[in-house]
Design an enzyme around this catalytic site. Structure first.
Site, PDB file in Angstrom:
ATOM      1  CG  ASN A 109      25.399  29.964  42.520  1.00 42.54           C
ATOM      2  OD1 ASN A 109      25.834  29.366  41.528  1.00 42.54           O
ATOM      3  ND2 ASN A 109      24.632  31.042  42.426  1.00 42.54           N
ATOM      4  CB  SER A 241      16.067  28.874  47.199  1.00 44.26           C
ATOM      5  OG  SER A 241      16.113  27.620  46.549  1.00 44.26           O
ATOM      6  N   GLY A 243      17.022  28.162  43.321  1.00 45.41           N
ATOM      7  CA  GLY A 243      17.298  26.788  42.919  1.00 45.41           C
ATOM      8  C   GLY A 243      16.023  25.956  42.876  1.00 45.41           C
ATOM      9  CD1 TRP A 263      26.936  21.350  51.814  1.00 46.65           C
ATOM     10  CD2 TRP A 263      25.911  19.452  51.231  1.00 46.65           C
ATOM     11  NE1 TRP A 263      27.129  20.437  52.833  1.00 46.65           N
ATOM     12  CE2 TRP A 263      26.512  19.264  52.493  1.00 46.65           C
ATOM     13  CE3 TRP A 263      25.191  18.387  50.662  1.00 46.65           C
ATOM     14  CZ2 TRP A 263      26.430  18.054  53.201  1.00 46.65           C
ATOM     15  CZ3 TRP A 263      25.121  17.186  51.369  1.00 46.65           C
ATOM     16  CH2 TRP A 263      25.734  17.028  52.602  1.00 46.65           C
ATOM     17  CG  HIS A 293      15.659  31.549  50.411  1.00 46.01           C
ATOM     18  ND1 HIS A 293      14.539  31.739  49.638  1.00 46.01           N
ATOM     19  CD2 HIS A 293      16.632  32.288  49.840  1.00 46.01           C
ATOM     20  CE1 HIS A 293      14.834  32.557  48.652  1.00 46.01           C
ATOM     21  NE2 HIS A 293      16.096  32.911  48.753  1.00 46.01           N
TER      22      HIS A 293
HETATM   23  N1  CTP Z   1      22.136  26.729  47.046  1.00 44.67           N
HETATM   24  C1  CTP Z   1      22.294  25.642  47.901  1.00 44.67           C
HETATM   25  N2  CTP Z   1      23.286  25.650  48.830  1.00 44.67           N
HETATM   26  C2  CTP Z   1      24.123  26.698  48.946  1.00 44.67           C
HETATM   27  C3  CTP Z   1      23.972  27.819  48.103  1.00 44.67           C
HETATM   28  C4  CTP Z   1      22.965  27.810  47.158  1.00 44.67           C
HETATM   29  O1  CTP Z   1      21.533  24.688  47.817  1.00 44.67           O
HETATM   30  N3  CTP Z   1      25.109  26.651  49.853  1.00 44.67           N
HETATM   31  C5  CTP Z   1      21.102  26.692  45.995  1.00 44.67           C
HETATM   32  C6  CTP Z   1      19.800  27.378  46.419  1.00 44.67           C
HETATM   33  O2  CTP Z   1      18.726  26.671  45.835  1.00 44.67           O
HETATM   34  C7  CTP Z   1      19.946  28.760  45.782  1.00 44.67           C
HETATM   35  C8  CTP Z   1      20.720  28.455  44.512  1.00 44.67           C
HETATM   36  O3  CTP Z   1      21.601  27.396  44.862  1.00 44.67           O
HETATM   37  O4  CTP Z   1      18.719  29.351  45.467  1.00 44.67           O
HETATM   38  C9  CTP Z   1      21.484  29.643  43.972  1.00 44.67           C
HETATM   39  O5  CTP Z   1      22.319  30.140  44.973  1.00 44.67           O
HETATM   40  P1  CTP Z   1      22.425  31.703  45.315  1.00 44.67           P
HETATM   41  O6  CTP Z   1      22.813  32.429  44.112  1.00 44.67           O
HETATM   42  O7  CTP Z   1      23.237  31.833  46.527  1.00 44.67           O
HETATM   43  O8  CTP Z   1      20.944  32.039  45.694  1.00 44.67           O
HETATM   44  P2  CTP Z   1      20.571  33.179  46.770  1.00 44.67           P
HETATM   45  O9  CTP Z   1      20.848  34.501  46.178  1.00 44.67           O
HETATM   46  O10 CTP Z   1      21.155  32.902  48.093  1.00 44.67           O
HETATM   47  O11 CTP Z   1      19.121  32.936  47.009  1.00 44.67           O
HETATM   48  P3  CTP Z   1      17.951  33.291  46.056  1.00 44.67           P
HETATM   49  O12 CTP Z   1      18.493  33.704  44.721  1.00 44.67           O
HETATM   50  O13 CTP Z   1      17.225  32.022  46.004  1.00 44.67           O
HETATM   51  O14 CTP Z   1      17.244  34.374  46.776  1.00 44.67           O
END
Ligand code: CTP
Length: 319
Positions: A109, A241, A243, A263, A293
């Site tokens: 995301n 995470s 992802g 990113w 994370h």
């Molecule tokens: N991601 C990333 N860089 C960002 C935001 C997100 O690499 N700036 C990747 C991460 O692997 C993340 C995934 O995209 O798990 C989904 O993003 P998000 O919905 O923001 O996940 P979070 O809620 O922050 O974290 P999680 O669901 O893993 O607890």
């Protein structure tokens, strides 16, 4: 050769940061990319020693009865009762049973997707995995529209849908679920206590409105197994995470895995500000040890796997 594959791929050393606030390893981009199919197979085999996506992607109906007690995976002292609604939504068989795809997209995301023009490329993959019900329609050119598998942390209900407390939030949520169109909605409902009220509201809504989604709820062992896999590869991630979880699951059923929207840094390679999410104003402290994370470490690993042809990481514009 007993050594696991990713340990051979890792570089040691501290994460040196440049003056622009970028880890130095990000500055050497790899030109050209080709899938390394034998490496893909080796990784699949290694991951299978810890988990099998077909089984661990979801608990199934026969695992529980209504009224059963589940201990939260990351907080074993606390428990959850399996309600009738939850039980009715558990799949009969794994949604990934016997699934094989030539190419898959795992879409993170990050704001790096904005102005990427990657929507069409993402939608062209055989299987598209998305995280946390991120909005699509307003960003279709950059992120695409298609979803075959969408995750939903319970916290998203509070953060993006006002806890479903009023009718308009509820309608917005229902509209978002309708877009899933009979694809998989993956809800980590058994990780930590706190979101059970939201999960129950979502489940009730799906039943009451007869929404066409195929619900799945990760197995109680998934997160430990994923952690174990990366740990034996010398990558110590407290809590993978979403992802990284999705990439690890995808190794089971995808021959080519393409990652977009990964990113976890506040600036791009040219020093321009990058939003944490492409769709909201959420701030994130990427290098803090307080959060669950370690996304920059995950990214470093994914980047290494990209350079070896195990996966393709897209962090700039699509052609
Ligand atoms: N991601 C990333 N860089 C960002 C935001 C997100 O690499 N700036 C990747 C991460 O692997 C993340 C995934 O995209 O798990 C989904 O993003 P998000 O919905 O923001 O996940 P979070 O809620 O922050 O974290 P999680 O669901 O893993 O607890």
């Amino acid at each position: 050769d007993s050594e696991l594959i990713t340990s051979r791929l890792m570089v040691n050393g501290s994460e040196k940061i440049s003056r622009r606030g970028m880890p130095l390893f990000l500055q050497h981009s790899v030109a050209g990319w080709r899938v390394n199919s034998s490496l893909v197979l080796m990784i699949r085999k290694d991951v299978l020693r810890f988990l099998d996506a077909e089984r661990d992607v979801s608990v199934v109906k026969s695992s529980f009865k209504p009224g059963d007690t589940i201990h939260y995976v990351l907080d074993r002292r606390r428990t959850l009762n399996v309600s009738r609604t939850l039980h009715s939504l558990l799949p009969d068989v794994s949604p990934l049973k016997n699934k094989r795809f030539r190419t898959c997209a795992v879409v993170g995301n990050s704001g790096v997707l904005l102005n990427s023009g990657c929507g069409r490329e993402i939608d062209s993959h055989d299987f598209v995995i998305r995280c946390n019900l991120a909005p699509l329609a307003q960003f279709a050119e950059d992120v695409g529209l298609r979803s075959d598998f969408t995750t939903m942390n319970p916290s998203v209900i509070q953060r993006a849908y006002g806890g479903l407390r009023n009718a308009s939030d509820m309608e917005r949520f229902v509209q978002r679920l309708r877009m899933l169109n009979d694809s998989v909605l993956w809800i980590p409902a058994f990780m930590v206590k706190g979101g059970e009220r939201h999960v129950e509201s979502v489940n009730e809504l799906i039943v009451k409105r007869k929404l066409r989604v195929r619900t799945a709820y990760p197995s109680l062992r998934l997160i430990h197994a994923v952690r174990g896999y990366w740990l034996t590869n010398k990558i110590n991630i407290k809590r993978p995470s979403t992802g990284l979880l999705m990439y690890t699951l995808a190794t089971r059923f995808c021959d080519e895995i393409h990652l977009y929207g990964f990113w976890p840094f506040p600036r791009d390679a040219n020093g321009n500000v990058v939003k944490y999410h492409y769709y909201d104003m959420l701030k994130y402290s990427y290098f803090s040890n307080a959060g669950p994370h370690r996304m920059p470490l995950e990214f470093k690993t994914l980047k290494m796997l990209h350079s070896k042809g195990a996966l393709k990481l897209t962090t700039s514009k699509c052609a």
